[in-house]
Design a protein around this motif. Sequence first.
Motif, PDB file in Angstrom:
ATOM      1  N   SER A  55      28.068 -12.742  19.416  1.00  0.00           N
ATOM      2  CA  SER A  55      27.251 -11.520  20.264  1.00  0.00           C
ATOM      3  C   SER A  55      28.260 -10.533  20.738  1.00  0.00           C
ATOM      4  O   SER A  55      29.219 -10.187  20.386  1.00  0.00           O
ATOM      5  CB  SER A  55      26.428 -12.224  21.130  1.00  0.00           C
TER       6      SER A  55
ATOM      7  N   ALA B  16      18.591 -18.573  14.955  1.00  0.00           N
ATOM      8  CA  ALA B  16      19.209 -17.209  14.520  1.00  0.00           C
ATOM      9  C   ALA B  16      20.408 -17.764  13.774  1.00  0.00           C
ATOM     10  O   ALA B  16      20.549 -16.946  12.757  1.00  0.00           O
ATOM     11  CB  ALA B  16      19.775 -16.791  15.732  1.00  0.00           C
TER      12      ALA B  16
ATOM     13  N   THR C  95      13.566  -3.239  11.938  1.00  0.00           N
ATOM     14  CA  THR C  95      14.101  -4.508  12.063  1.00  0.00           C
ATOM     15  C   THR C  95      13.382  -5.673  11.201  1.00  0.00           C
ATOM     16  O   THR C  95      12.148  -5.616  11.034  1.00  0.00           O
ATOM     17  CB  THR C  95      14.239  -5.054  13.542  1.00  0.00           C
TER      18      THR C  95
ATOM     19  N   ARG D 131      15.618 -10.093  13.257  1.00  0.00           N
ATOM     20  CA  ARG D 131      15.184 -10.770  14.348  1.00  0.00           C
ATOM     21  C   ARG D 131      14.577 -12.000  13.897  1.00  0.00           C
ATOM     22  O   ARG D 131      13.343 -11.881  13.121  1.00  0.00           O
ATOM     23  CB  ARG D 131      13.979  -9.993  14.964  1.00  0.00           C
ATOM     24  N   PRO D 132      14.939 -13.253  14.432  1.00  0.00           N
ATOM     25  CA  PRO D 132      16.036 -13.467  15.376  1.00  0.00           C
ATOM     26  C   PRO D 132      17.476 -13.602  14.332  1.00  0.00           C
ATOM     27  O   PRO D 132      17.429 -13.569  13.365  1.00  0.00           O
ATOM     28  CB  PRO D 132      15.918 -15.140  15.868  1.00  0.00           C
TER      29      PRO D 132
ATOM     30  N   LYS E 138      20.219 -11.129  15.338  1.00  0.00           N
ATOM     31  CA  LYS E 138      20.831  -9.935  15.523  1.00  0.00           C
ATOM     32  C   LYS E 138      22.253 -10.073  15.476  1.00  0.00           C
ATOM     33  O   LYS E 138      23.077  -9.109  14.828  1.00  0.00           O
ATOM     34  CB  LYS E 138      20.501  -9.022  16.647  1.00  0.00           C
TER      35      LYS E 138
ATOM     36  N   SER F  28      15.292 -17.732  19.938  1.00  0.00           N
ATOM     37  CA  SER F  28      16.114 -17.916  18.531  1.00  0.00           C
ATOM     38  C   SER F  28      16.748 -19.439  18.642  1.00  0.00           C
ATOM     39  O   SER F  28      17.293 -19.731  17.572  1.00  0.00           O
ATOM     40  CB  SER F  28      17.309 -16.735  18.320  1.00  0.00           C
TER      41      SER F  28
ATOM     42  N   THR G 259      18.614 -18.415  10.210  1.00  0.00           N
ATOM     43  CA  THR G 259      18.332 -16.898   9.780  1.00  0.00           C
ATOM     44  C   THR G 259      19.616 -16.314   9.080  1.00  0.00           C
ATOM     45  O   THR G 259      19.542 -15.725   8.049  1.00  0.00           O
ATOM     46  CB  THR G 259      17.594 -16.003  10.818  1.00  0.00           C
TER      47      THR G 259
ATOM     48  N   THR H  65       9.527 -15.025  19.800  1.00  0.00           N
ATOM     49  CA  THR H  65      10.932 -14.874  20.381  1.00  0.00           C
ATOM     50  C   THR H  65      11.560 -16.207  20.672  1.00  0.00           C
ATOM     51  O   THR H  65      10.967 -17.286  20.255  1.00  0.00           O
ATOM     52  CB  THR H  65      11.134 -14.062  21.814  1.00  0.00           C
TER      53      THR H  65
ATOM     54  N   THR I 215       6.406  -6.560  16.157  1.00  0.00           N
ATOM     55  CA  THR I 215       7.683  -6.640  15.821  1.00  0.00           C
ATOM     56  C   THR I 215       8.266  -5.187  15.917  1.00  0.00           C
ATOM     57  O   THR I 215       7.667  -4.261  15.712  1.00  0.00           O
ATOM     58  CB  THR I 215       8.192  -7.337  14.663  1.00  0.00           C
TER      59      THR I 215
ATOM     60  N   SER J 272      11.947  -8.909  10.715  1.00  0.00           N
ATOM     61  CA  SER J 272      11.700 -10.149  11.530  1.00  0.00           C
ATOM     62  C   SER J 272      11.229 -11.046  10.786  1.00  0.00           C
ATOM     63  O   SER J 272      10.556 -10.954   9.669  1.00  0.00           O
ATOM     64  CB  SER J 272      10.513  -9.793  12.621  1.00  0.00           C
TER      65      SER J 272
END
Length: 424
Positions: free
Chosen positions: A267, A317, A358, A293-294, A296, A384, A320, A382, A354, A360
């Motif tokens: 991050s 996350a 992005t 998202r999630p 990023k 992640s 994903t 929301t 969303t 999602s």
Amino acid sequence: MGDVAGKGFREVKPVDVVLREVLMFIKHTPNVTEVDLIDAVGKYLAEDVYSNVNVPPFNRSAVDGYAVRSIDTFGASPTNPSILRVKGYLPVGEEPGKYPVNQGEAVEIATGAPLPPGADAVVMYENTGRRGDYVEVYRPVAPMDNVSRMGEDVAKGELIFRKGTLIKPWDLGVLASMGVVKVKVYEPKVMLIVTGNELVEVEDTLKGGLPPGRVINSTRFVLTAMLRGIGCTVDYLKLPDDEQAIRDHVSKALTNHDAVVTTGGASVGRIDYTIRAVADLKPEYLNHGLAIRPGKPNSVAVKDGKPVFMLSGFPVASLTGFEVLVRPILLHMMNAVDEPRPRIRGILTRRVATPINTRSFVRVRAYLGKDGKVYVEPLALTGSGVLTTLVKGNGILTVPENREGYDEGDEVEVELIRPLFTEQ
């Protein structure tokens, strides 16, 4: 190259753009190994497979009945049957030359048995009547009726499997029928590096429990299983939040692995060291962050033609990131394409909002209502790290970059990860 940790995300790129860019820098071919057939299931072929034989290797009966010369049955009917002398019985596995069929003769034959010399068709039992050493044929057959021709299933020299094919259980039967004993498959060696001072291995909690402020390293098991699911072998290493240790171990892993997957430190916080560590290796390509998202923070680099995936430390996350980065890139390296996933359309039970630009991924519960319609209930917009939503739910709703969500009552398409639920 993209941002490094501590400087914040600049404008993140769409995942499709990042994939196109990454693939231009991937120059490495993953590990290839030769395995026994039984060990090939779930692996991707590293070679084209041609047949060296015909399957079946001879003309054989497709039914139980009588092998005949078709010309001897012309004009046969229930009122005017062709009467043929039965020379014997030919079971599966017996030498066909034992009973050559001449004019006015027939041989009783089992399904799968080779057609005897002189015969060019088989009459089914249902169309005959036995009278001692003779058989009455009540219906004519044309040449090659009820016969599986030599090479009908697989012809000698035919391309049967292309490189990059995922081997399924039924493929083993085809390969074995062709006399294949071993096949070459891709078996990418992947180093999974999990970082985080807060992480505790689950086995270490069996005696003393979980220390305050610490969390169990659950993502390790999920990512290991998903990597194995696409034919990879996985080595595992846990590291503290130490930039130099991460840099040294990623560099070392790249010398004897086809790819590196890290979690944590991707991050923009002060202790997120992984991006800086990989950037210090001066990769040919580095992208920090995705417009998803999630997930990023999910990032990717290419060093010496090999991918380094830097996934989020949050479970959902990271999953994903695996789906949008790791899976497609590793499959590309194996000349393979992903398997189709089951999808279903249903009615959204509440609005999903969303961000624009992005992509999602919304965890949902898809169920069959009492009215016979399919409904889609969002579980988490929301969070992640909320891994249990993938257990309580059974699908993923993807919202493309050009939409700001869906309204309640919209019909949406969901990718199922479990069977459809039924409303109680």
